[in-house]
Each structure stands twice: as C-alpha cells, then as structure tokens.
Design a protein around this motif. Sequence first.
Motif: not given
Length: 588
Positions: A113-125
């Motif tokens: 298992r790896h981190p969820c890509a969509l949730k990781q993208a939220a770091r740009h917020l």
Amino acid sequence: MREALINGSGAAPGSSIAALHFDSNSIDVGALETLGPAAKLTDADPSEIPPASGPSRENAVTISDILARRAKAGRLIAPTASYSDSDMFKGPQVGKPKSKSMNHHLSPESLSRHPCALKQAARHLKTPGIISLGGGLPCAEYFPIESITLKVPTPPHFSEAATSQSGTEVRIGKYDATDPSIQGTYDLSIALNYAQATGSAQLSRFVTEHTELVHNPPYSDWRCCLTVGSTGALEQTLRMLCDGPGRGDCLLTEEYSFATALETAGPLGIKVVGVKMDGQGLLPEAMDELLSNWNPEEREGRRKPHVLYTVPSGQNPSGTTQGLERRKQVYEVARKHDLFVIEDEPYYYLQMPLEGSKEAASGTTAAKEGEAEGKGEEETVESFISSLIPSLLSMDVDGRVLRMDSFSKVVVPGSRVGWVTASEHIIEQYIRHAEVCNQGPSGISQVILYKMLDEQWGHEGYFKWLMNLRREYTKRRDIMVTAVEKFLPKEVVSWTVPVAGMFYWLKVDHSQHPGIRAGKRILEVEEEIFNSCIARGVLVARGSWFRAEQDTEPNELFFRATFAAATAENMTEAIRRFGEAIRESFNL
C-alpha cells in the motif's frame, strides 16, 4: 512535505499534507522513511529482555499540563480535510527512545500500500493564492443541514433526570469556525465534508491527549488514528499483519474469545489458536509453552504465530481481567517470541472494585490495595486514573502493541468511532488501508463527540463521566452477583465474580450431567440447556460460540450472561429461569 503551525506541541515528524494550524509559528518536516520488506521472524534472546514495567505516575502528564499546552498553542484552526497527526498534539517526548521496527510483521498486502495520490495532492492547497480545481470536495453551501442542537449532561450530574432538568444545550452551526462572532473550532461545513482517513484534527487532538494522560507510551514516536470502531479496526489490523493463504499465518488469542474477532479472522484464511486461561484470563506460561514447542508439521504446515489478540480487561466472554503482574508476564512472552500484540480494550474503564473479596486481596482486580474508594474517601480524577490497571501499551518499550480504544461501550455504540494507538510506522500503514477502505469515521459522529467531550466536558468532565459509568455498572454487576448466589445450583454451576466489563461467565460441571454419563457430547447437552432456557423465556449465550478453535470438540461447558442492559427485576428473573433450566437438565 507538510506544513503544521504549532507551538509547544513537541516534535512533529511524519509526512503528508496539511492546512491545519494554530495561531503560532510554522515548521516544516521531512518525509517518513520507506518501509522495508518483510523479514524472517526469530525468537528474541531472553537474556537481552529488560523487565517490563507500568507507567510511573510521578512523571505522568496531567490535565493542567494539557490545558497549559493548549493555551500556549492558541486556537486550533483545522479547515475541511486538514491533515493532522498526534505529533502535533503530544507533549515533548524528551528522553524516550524511538520504537523498534515491526515491519517484518506486516503482510505483503500492507507493504504494497502507498499513500493516496489524491489526498497527497492536497498539500498544494497551502500555496498562497492557489485556486483548486483538483479535489472532489463538494460545496458546503449545498449541505442541507443548517445546524444540530444537542442537550448533554453537565458534569458531574449525569443522570437522565438531571440532564433533562439542567443539561446544557449545544448548537453546532454550519459556519461556526469562520464566523468571527463565534470563533468555533469545528462546524458542520467541516464535519459534513470529506476528511482525512485519520479523522478530524479536532477529535484527534482529544484522543491523543487522553491517551497521553492515561497510558503515556514509553517510546517517543507513538501516534493515534481515529477508526470506525474496533470491529472495523480489527479487520484492518488483521489484514495488515496476517497473510493466512500466503504465509500460513495463525492468530493467538484466549481459548474463549470475542466471537466477532473469530468470525473476522476465519474468512481471511487466518487459523485461530486458543491459549489456556484461568481466573485472570490468558495464561502466559501456556502461551510460552505453545510457542516454544510449535511444530508446523503438526499444524497443517502453518508457521509459528507472530500475532496475539487479547482483551485484558473484562474479557469477552469470560469477564476475566489480567492483573498488573499478569500483563507484564504476557508482554515478556510477547518479547521473547517476537509477537505483535493487538490490545483490544473496550471495557478498560469499567474496572470495578470488589472490596472484601479473595480476588481483591490477591491483587487481581481493579480494587487495588489503597484505592481511594476502598478507604471511603472521595474519588478524584487522579485517583480514578491511578486505580486503573496499567495497559500493555503503557509498558510497551518496543512498539509491538497496537491498542484499540472505542467510544462504543463508554459513550454510544452508534457513533462508530474509536481509535488505535501504535508506533508511527504501524499507524502509517493503518492509514494507507483506511484511505481506500472507509476514509475515516463519520463526520457527524465526530463533531457531536467533540462538542460534548472536548468543548463541553473537557478531559476532567470526561473522566468524571467514566467514573460515574464505573459506579453504575458496578451496581449492575452486584445485582447479578446476588441473583446467581440465590438462584443457581452451586453443586453444578461455578463462577468468578467479574471485576471489569459486562459479562458473567458461568461454568457448568458437565461431568455430573446424566446425558454425559449416557454418552452424549458436551455440545448436545449445551444445546439442550440452551433450548430449555429459550422455552422458559431467557436468552443466554452458549459458551461454544466463543471457542477459538471451532474445529475441535470442547471439554468444558459454559454459558455467558450479561448485566449490561436489563433492569434489576428482569436480570434477577432471568437468572432464576436459567437456574430452573439447569436444575431440570441435571435432574436436581
């Protein structure tokens, strides 16, 4: 990388994204190290194992410490889907070592298992001025709930009558957190939207602080993660640690164990192996002997177990409670054989005094020598916490315990909210699973619990609620004590008075049953008695439902009764009817 604006909250290692902050200064942190491949299990050298010990109350974290930390940090600002972890809310972990790696216990499924890509993208917020078209968060404007109003008890007046007369009304609005006239911390625009799989920052802070107050794990990198209750948490944890079809994994547990746990393990291909018990639950010497002599050829080719599931307090179904020395011994055996321990503790706070009994005198109950209640002194929050038998988590120097806590038995089961505590590496893998499994517990449940437990009661109020709950369940337990003493035939039925939980475990001497003497099986006699109980209008649970090894014949006969919900009159009448069924079956 993530950004967390914190002040006075200790170290903040970890990875992921965040918009959460306090009104203070910012720090950046690095990424979590990559998990390595599974390693071969080996026995620890007993000579290298220092003795386990419970937590020291001399250096315990206090409620005053928590309040001072919060005052210094300022108001928690955690918008929709904010990332958070326990490192943002814990006190300084000075002098504590880091946990040992338990990666070799993880299953291939978990390691993949790896981190969820969509949730990781939220770091740009967090980027100033950014306009997000990337996420799938619905617009709160279209949530058709404007507010929720609750009426909750005002500590220490917790009865239904007192709540009706003098309870506190709590309103949860949609935009409380952004309304300058309210300056709320948690509102419906946040709670009704998607969130991180860890749960909300608001409730995560509360359970992290609560864990620190009660358990204060002896290693530095521990974390909490909110769950959808312990049933769901157990399924995720078993999949994280066990690979029945691939590695031939087994699960150790008490010889009589929580039926749902057994029913969870079976379909996963995990073979359950029962460990002998006595009046204090799981026998560490029996577990040690079983593991020391494990032979895969005699166990259908299955390898030596590396995971233990145990309910140390008020165990379901037996009602047994492991004393402090027993817990130390269990933990030492776990270290010797490199076991990972799942500590399931839904009844931990329902530890009951039993003054004047043999059990209390031997130190096997929560009514320990010198307990304030036993002296007739007024119980305080500090004396209540000190009276609790130290948890396995509190003596876990390695990071080999995952503790499951729940609001189900001590607040409301319908909330479906609990939490797990373990090392950051284990919690990180738990989160990876939750992200694609349930995405965390219900936001409505979380905001309701937060408003009551944190904003209205605070930690002191919640402990007073738990103290009240312990007193109430002790009264219920004592009603059943009186009933079984009065109505059950002692020549064939025996029991140990439970000192925690909700269950009475009744052992029936099958050897005296005429059917056994005529060649009947124990299961046949059990069914006969059970059906007789139903015919008389009483439902008790058959002991065989809880047997860890369902594919073997039982050699004992038990029934489980609960004192959790029935009225005093109905409880007493039910035990009378059960006694009648026993007498008829044994021709007494």
